[in-house]
Write a protein that holds these residues in place. Structure first.
Motif, PDB file in Angstrom:
ATOM      1  N   ASP A 181      19.007 -21.822  -0.837  1.00 23.77           N
ATOM      2  CA  ASP A 181      18.484 -20.697  -0.031  1.00 23.77           C
ATOM      3  C   ASP A 181      17.781 -19.691  -0.937  1.00 23.77           C
ATOM      4  N   ASN A 182      18.370 -19.403  -2.065  1.00 23.82           N
ATOM      5  CA  ASN A 182      17.846 -18.374  -2.980  1.00 23.82           C
ATOM      6  C   ASN A 182      16.427 -18.688  -3.461  1.00 23.82           C
ATOM      7  N   VAL A 183      16.167 -19.956  -3.782  1.00 20.82           N
ATOM      8  CA  VAL A 183      14.819 -20.278  -4.275  1.00 20.82           C
ATOM      9  C   VAL A 183      13.811 -20.440  -3.135  1.00 20.82           C
ATOM     10  N   MET A 187      10.947 -13.549  -1.682  1.00 18.72           N
ATOM     11  CA  MET A 187      10.872 -12.087  -1.582  1.00 18.72           C
ATOM     12  C   MET A 187      11.932 -11.390  -2.426  1.00 18.72           C
ATOM     13  N   HIS A 188      12.997 -12.100  -2.783  1.00 21.40           N
ATOM     14  CA  HIS A 188      14.026 -11.425  -3.579  1.00 21.40           C
ATOM     15  C   HIS A 188      13.478 -11.066  -4.970  1.00 21.40           C
ATOM     16  N   GLY A 189      12.371 -11.743  -5.380  1.00 28.75           N
ATOM     17  CA  GLY A 189      11.768 -11.433  -6.683  1.00 28.75           C
ATOM     18  C   GLY A 189      11.373  -9.969  -6.795  1.00 28.75           C
ATOM     19  N   LEU A 192      15.447  -7.879  -6.234  1.00 27.14           N
ATOM     20  CA  LEU A 192      16.503  -8.202  -7.205  1.00 27.14           C
ATOM     21  C   LEU A 192      15.959  -8.236  -8.637  1.00 27.14           C
ATOM     22  N   HIS A 193      14.727  -8.751  -8.794  1.00 24.24           N
ATOM     23  CA  HIS A 193      14.170  -8.906 -10.144  1.00 24.24           C
ATOM     24  C   HIS A 193      13.141  -7.827 -10.494  1.00 24.24           C
ATOM     25  N   ARG A 194      13.131  -6.745  -9.729  1.00 24.49           N
ATOM     26  CA  ARG A 194      12.146  -5.676  -9.966  1.00 24.49           C
ATOM     27  C   ARG A 194      12.204  -5.165 -11.414  1.00 24.49           C
ATOM     28  N   GLN A 308      20.737 -11.840 -12.914  1.00 22.21           N
ATOM     29  CA  GLN A 308      20.544 -11.046 -11.696  1.00 22.21           C
ATOM     30  C   GLN A 308      20.825 -11.908 -10.468  1.00 22.21           C
ATOM     31  N   ASP A 309      20.359 -13.151 -10.491  1.00 22.23           N
ATOM     32  CA  ASP A 309      20.653 -14.058  -9.374  1.00 22.23           C
ATOM     33  C   ASP A 309      22.149 -14.350  -9.284  1.00 22.23           C
ATOM     34  N   ARG A 310      22.714 -14.692 -10.432  1.00 19.19           N
ATOM     35  CA  ARG A 310      24.131 -15.093 -10.435  1.00 19.19           C
ATOM     36  C   ARG A 310      25.021 -13.980  -9.878  1.00 19.19           C
TER      37      ARG A 310
HETATM   38 FE   LIG Z   1      15.937 -15.115  -8.540  1.00 21.01          FE
END
Ligand SMILES: [Fe+2]
Ligand code: FES
Length: 355
Positions: A181-183, A187-189, A192-194, A308-310
């Motif tokens: 789901d995450n990949v 949009m989470h980029g 979450l990864h801002r 950040q993902d983990r």
């Molecule tokens: Fe990610």
């Protein structure tokens, strides 16, 4: 060669189990009849026996004296002691309990306590077809013991010799489907990864679309490309994987965009192995620069992004995907879930003898 399945009728055991599996179990433990990356090659040295759990089955990997890796169910055909606690004899494993010897193809080659017994010569332990490529041990995990491996074909980005890649491997908590789901959720980029080195730019709002292909689909922003994590392709091939690109500033060295091939392999219902190959299209001296930069600077930065993902995925509620309010950005997530649910149902039907 294509995967085949034994005749219908009676329920069948899933390979590496003593029982059949329901659609829910297949969803939780992982779909079969696919190639999966199992472990980085460097983690199984010559003479090693390495126990691993994948798709909720215990396996032992061992590298024989010629360097060839074998993957057996980690279960002695005599009385089920784990083979991985036995003795590595070069081309076979001797079980610790009563000394039965099993070779890399799963055939019992010696029963020292009773020479000549009927177990000798029998292919009594499940042995998987293994291929090593891209610094990785891959195996075909069949649905039933009768299913033949499909052809082994690497994802495009890894098969292309113009690309230079590094494998990144991690073992994390959480159901494998959360990682898929995450990949499928680019949009989470932008959130979450801002704060990361590579995904700080671009809009924090977007519209997405699904674009069908003959091997899966793209999930992509309609109004931004080449700025952030703006698209992902899901590919069904010899092995399911995702393909994506993250733009890089010139300070990130030669090679332009940074390509990622990703695969997420179930360990069991609540743990996953994460394989990412980080690639760049570079030749000659630029390849050397990229490889130097990766080792000295970029790898550490990439681990920070993965962290950040983990941090989010490991603390998602176990039933996170049963009570949600999805919006347009989650079309990719919905699509992948539907595909895998349909696969699980189809495989459960085969095991139940209904297909
Ligand atoms: Fe990610
Ligand atoms: S359980 Fe392995 S030899 Fe008896």
């Amino acid at each position: 060669m294509t995967a085949t399945t034994a005749a219908t009728g009676r329920p069948k055991k899933a390979a590496g189990t003593r029982h059949t599996l329901t659609a829910d179990e297949l969803s939780a433990y992982g779909l079969r009849n696919r190639w999966y990356p199992i472990l980085p090659s460097r983690m199984v040295a010559t003479g090693d026996m390495v126990p691993v759990k994948r798709l909720n089955v215990d396996w032992v990997l061992f590298r024989d004296a010629k360097g060839q890796v074998h993957m057996l169910e980690d279960r002695c055909p005599h009385r089920s002691a784990p083979l991985s606690v036995g003795q590595h004899l070069g081309d076979r494993i001797a079980c610790l309990y009563h000394g039965v010897q099993v070779n890399g193809e799963g055939t019992v080659v010696s029963v020292p306590g009773m020479p000549g017994c009927a177990l000798e010569g029998r292919q009594a332990t499940l042995s998987l077809k293994v291929v090593e490529a891209c610094d990785t041990i891959f195996a075909f995990v069949p649905l039933t013991a009768d299913d033949e491996p499909t052809e082994f074909v690497l994802p495009d980005r890894l098969a292309d010799e113009e690309n230079s890649w590094f494998l990144n491997y991690a073992e994390w908590a959480g159901p494998w489907r959360f990682y898929m789901d995450n990949v499928l959720d680019p949009m989470h980029g932008a959130f979450l990864h801002r704060s990361s080195h590579s995904m700080f730019g671009g809009d924090t709002s977007a519209r997405f679309r699904i674009r069908e292909t003959d091997r899966g689909f793209f999930f992509e922003k309609t109004d931004q490309r080449g700025v952030n994590f703006d698209w992902v392709e899901f590919v069904r091939g010899s092995m399911d994987h995702v393909d994506l690109e993250i733009p890089y500033a010139a300070s990130g060295g030669p090679g332009g965009v940074f390509g990622i091939t990703g695969m997420y392999v179930p360990v069991d219902a609540t743990n996953v192995c994460v394989f990412h190959w980080r690639t760049r299209r570079v030749q000659g001296w630029e390849r050397e620069v990229w490889r130097f930069l990766y080792r000295t600077q970029l790898e550490e930065k990439h681990w920070e992004v993965l962290e950040q993902d983990r941090r989010v995925l490991e603390v998602l509620a176990a039933d996170a995907d049963t009570d949600e309010n999805l919006y347009q950005h989650d079309l990719g997530v919905s699509r992948i879930r539907r595909m895998y649910k349909a696969d699980a149902k189809a495989q459960a039907k085969i095991l139940a003898g209904e297909a």
